[in-house]
Design a protein around this motif. Structure first.
Motif, PDB file in Angstrom:
ATOM      1  N   MET A  79       0.822  -1.208   0.000  1.00 40.80           N
ATOM      2  CA  MET A  79       0.000   0.000   0.000  1.00 40.80           C
ATOM      3  C   MET A  79       0.859   1.261   0.000  1.00 40.80           C
ATOM      4  O   MET A  79       0.457   2.283  -0.538  1.00 40.80           O
ATOM      5  CB  MET A  79      -0.964  -0.008   1.192  1.00 40.80           C
ATOM      6  CG  MET A  79      -1.973  -1.146   1.142  1.00 40.80           C
ATOM      7  SD  MET A  79      -2.891  -1.225  -0.421  1.00 40.80           S
ATOM      8  CE  MET A  79      -2.721  -2.955  -0.837  1.00 40.80           C
ATOM      9  N   MET A  80       2.057   1.172   0.565  1.00 42.04           N
ATOM     10  CA  MET A  80       2.975   2.311   0.509  1.00 42.04           C
ATOM     11  C   MET A  80       3.355   2.589  -0.946  1.00 42.04           C
ATOM     12  O   MET A  80       3.429   3.748  -1.365  1.00 42.04           O
ATOM     13  CB  MET A  80       4.218   2.050   1.362  1.00 42.04           C
ATOM     14  CG  MET A  80       5.170   3.215   1.409  1.00 42.04           C
ATOM     15  SD  MET A  80       4.385   4.667   2.137  1.00 42.04           S
ATOM     16  CE  MET A  80       5.757   5.796   2.146  1.00 42.04           C
ATOM     17  N   LEU A  81       3.565   1.540  -1.721  1.00 51.27           N
ATOM     18  CA  LEU A  81       3.872   1.726  -3.147  1.00 51.27           C
ATOM     19  C   LEU A  81       2.711   2.407  -3.870  1.00 51.27           C
ATOM     20  O   LEU A  81       2.919   3.257  -4.738  1.00 51.27           O
ATOM     21  CB  LEU A  81       4.197   0.392  -3.811  1.00 51.27           C
ATOM     22  CG  LEU A  81       5.559  -0.199  -3.471  1.00 51.27           C
ATOM     23  CD1 LEU A  81       5.704  -1.593  -4.075  1.00 51.27           C
ATOM     24  CD2 LEU A  81       6.676   0.710  -3.935  1.00 51.27           C
TER      25      LEU A  81
ATOM     26  N   ARG B  55      -6.731  -1.523  -1.250  1.00 48.73           N
ATOM     27  CA  ARG B  55      -6.118  -0.695  -2.295  1.00 48.73           C
ATOM     28  C   ARG B  55      -7.064   0.421  -2.734  1.00 48.73           C
ATOM     29  O   ARG B  55      -6.657   1.562  -2.927  1.00 48.73           O
ATOM     30  CB  ARG B  55      -5.744  -1.563  -3.500  1.00 48.73           C
ATOM     31  CG  ARG B  55      -5.183  -0.774  -4.674  1.00 48.73           C
ATOM     32  CD  ARG B  55      -4.953  -1.675  -5.870  1.00 48.73           C
ATOM     33  NE  ARG B  55      -3.881  -2.586  -5.631  1.00 48.73           N
ATOM     34  CZ  ARG B  55      -2.608  -2.346  -5.961  1.00 48.73           C
ATOM     35  NH1 ARG B  55      -2.285  -1.208  -6.537  1.00 48.73           N
ATOM     36  NH2 ARG B  55      -1.675  -3.223  -5.721  1.00 48.73           N
ATOM     37  N   ARG B  56      -8.340   0.094  -2.856  1.00 48.62           N
ATOM     38  CA  ARG B  56      -9.317   1.094  -3.273  1.00 48.62           C
ATOM     39  C   ARG B  56      -9.400   2.220  -2.236  1.00 48.62           C
ATOM     40  O   ARG B  56      -9.497   3.398  -2.583  1.00 48.62           O
ATOM     41  CB  ARG B  56     -10.672   0.429  -3.481  1.00 48.62           C
ATOM     42  CG  ARG B  56     -11.656   1.331  -4.135  1.00 48.62           C
ATOM     43  CD  ARG B  56     -12.889   0.550  -4.569  1.00 48.62           C
ATOM     44  NE  ARG B  56     -13.528   1.317  -5.596  1.00 48.62           N
ATOM     45  CZ  ARG B  56     -13.681   0.933  -6.837  1.00 48.62           C
ATOM     46  NH1 ARG B  56     -13.251  -0.235  -7.209  1.00 48.62           N
ATOM     47  NH2 ARG B  56     -14.276   1.702  -7.705  1.00 48.62           N
ATOM     48  N   ILE B  57      -9.351   1.868  -0.954  1.00 48.51           N
ATOM     49  CA  ILE B  57      -9.358   2.877   0.107  1.00 48.51           C
ATOM     50  C   ILE B  57      -8.092   3.734   0.012  1.00 48.51           C
ATOM     51  O   ILE B  57      -8.145   4.957   0.173  1.00 48.51           O
ATOM     52  CB  ILE B  57      -9.503   2.215   1.497  1.00 48.51           C
ATOM     53  CG1 ILE B  57     -10.910   1.629   1.645  1.00 48.51           C
ATOM     54  CG2 ILE B  57      -9.218   3.219   2.624  1.00 48.51           C
ATOM     55  CD1 ILE B  57     -11.131   0.789   2.880  1.00 48.51           C
ATOM     56  N   MET B  58      -6.961   3.100  -0.278  1.00 53.39           N
ATOM     57  CA  MET B  58      -5.699   3.850  -0.419  1.00 53.39           C
ATOM     58  C   MET B  58      -5.811   4.872  -1.551  1.00 53.39           C
ATOM     59  O   MET B  58      -5.432   6.035  -1.399  1.00 53.39           O
ATOM     60  CB  MET B  58      -4.529   2.904  -0.714  1.00 53.39           C
ATOM     61  CG  MET B  58      -4.145   1.979   0.397  1.00 53.39           C
ATOM     62  SD  MET B  58      -3.418   2.839   1.792  1.00 53.39           S
ATOM     63  CE  MET B  58      -3.829   1.679   3.093  1.00 53.39           C
ATOM     64  N   VAL B  59      -6.320   4.425  -2.692  1.00 52.58           N
ATOM     65  CA  VAL B  59      -6.440   5.314  -3.858  1.00 52.58           C
ATOM     66  C   VAL B  59      -7.385   6.468  -3.546  1.00 52.58           C
ATOM     67  O   VAL B  59      -7.066   7.637  -3.812  1.00 52.58           O
ATOM     68  CB  VAL B  59      -6.904   4.530  -5.103  1.00 52.58           C
ATOM     69  CG1 VAL B  59      -7.283   5.466  -6.240  1.00 52.58           C
ATOM     70  CG2 VAL B  59      -5.823   3.554  -5.549  1.00 52.58           C
ATOM     71  N   ASN B  60      -8.548   6.159  -2.976  1.00 49.37           N
ATOM     72  CA  ASN B  60      -9.510   7.222  -2.661  1.00 49.37           C
ATOM     73  C   ASN B  60      -8.949   8.202  -1.635  1.00 49.37           C
ATOM     74  O   ASN B  60      -9.171   9.415  -1.746  1.00 49.37           O
ATOM     75  CB  ASN B  60     -10.835   6.617  -2.170  1.00 49.37           C
ATOM     76  CG  ASN B  60     -11.600   5.949  -3.290  1.00 49.37           C
ATOM     77  OD1 ASN B  60     -11.458   6.304  -4.455  1.00 49.37           O
ATOM     78  ND2 ASN B  60     -12.389   4.964  -2.950  1.00 49.37           N
ATOM     79  N   THR B  61      -8.220   7.704  -0.665  1.00 48.59           N
ATOM     80  CA  THR B  61      -7.601   8.582   0.337  1.00 48.59           C
ATOM     81  C   THR B  61      -6.530   9.453  -0.309  1.00 48.59           C
ATOM     82  O   THR B  61      -6.430  10.652  -0.024  1.00 48.59           O
ATOM     83  CB  THR B  61      -7.006   7.748   1.496  1.00 48.59           C
ATOM     84  OG1 THR B  61      -8.052   6.965   2.075  1.00 48.59           O
ATOM     85  CG2 THR B  61      -6.381   8.635   2.553  1.00 48.59           C
TER      86      THR B  61
END
Length: 194
Positions: free
Chosen positions: A37-39, A80-86
């Motif tokens: 998720m850092m990537l 991943r979707r939460i990471m992108v939206n954030t």
């Protein structure tokens, strides 16, 4: 302590522990997905510090909303979707998504596709980070996350044509960067042989 493998029963145990608010299970979930998720966050953020900030905010959302996770999709995809939206929310809040001038010219673009072999993930992420924010967002969403231009247009509040145009420009800029790097390497090899 051993991290969970990707077997379904272990993932179920991990989810159950997180749903119960067990800190140890939350830590294990974080450790299992943090590097990937850092990537994701690094591709969107202009700096490592901002990527870390995005990731921390996103993991808080993961833990606060774990009860909404439906097992019809992989847990990693949901995170991943939460990471992108954030990441997109962070960028929007910083007002970095200004529309680039549509008539902007990019010169010396390679017409052929470029070879990515020989580049590390860090080098590729650095090149992506160097793109203007809007180009970086569209490139990541389309080429890496797999959204279509209509979805990207809705996410970024732009037209579908603008999404296509900015993806094309981002791709061309990245190709140009890679071509320049390749040329510098070739020149270095030639000069070191003389």
């Amino acid at each position: 302590m051993k991290l969970f493998t990707k077997s379904k029963s272990d993932e179920d145990k991990l989810l159950e522990g997180c749903l119960a608010g067990k800190r140890e299970m939350q830590r294990l979930l974080y450790e299992q997905y943090a590097s990937k998720m850092m990537l994701v966050c690094l591709r969107y953020a202009p700096t490592t510090f901002e990527a870390e900030d995005m990731m921390q905010d996103a993991f808080v959302k993961v833990f606060n909303n774990i009860h909404t996770f439906k097992k019809d999709c992989p847990l990693e995809f949901w995170i991943r979707r939460i990471m992108v939206n954030t990441a997109l929310k962070h960028i929007r809040n910083k007002q970095l998504l200004t529309v680039s001038y549509e008539g902007e010219e990019i010169t010396n673009l390679p017409s052929e596709s470029v070879n990515l072999t020989g580049y590390t993930m860090d080098e590729l992420v650095t090149m992506i980070q160097s793109l203007a924010p809007r180009y970086r967002m569209v490139f990541n969403l389309y080429a890496i996350e797999g959204y279509n231009h209509k979805e990207i247009a809705e996410m970024l509040d732009i037209s579908e044509g603008t999404s296509k145009s900015q993806y094309s420009r981002a791709r061309a800029i990245l190709q140009s960067m890679i071509s320049r790097q390749d040329n510098l390497y070739k020149e270095h090899v030639i000069s070191s042989k003389q």
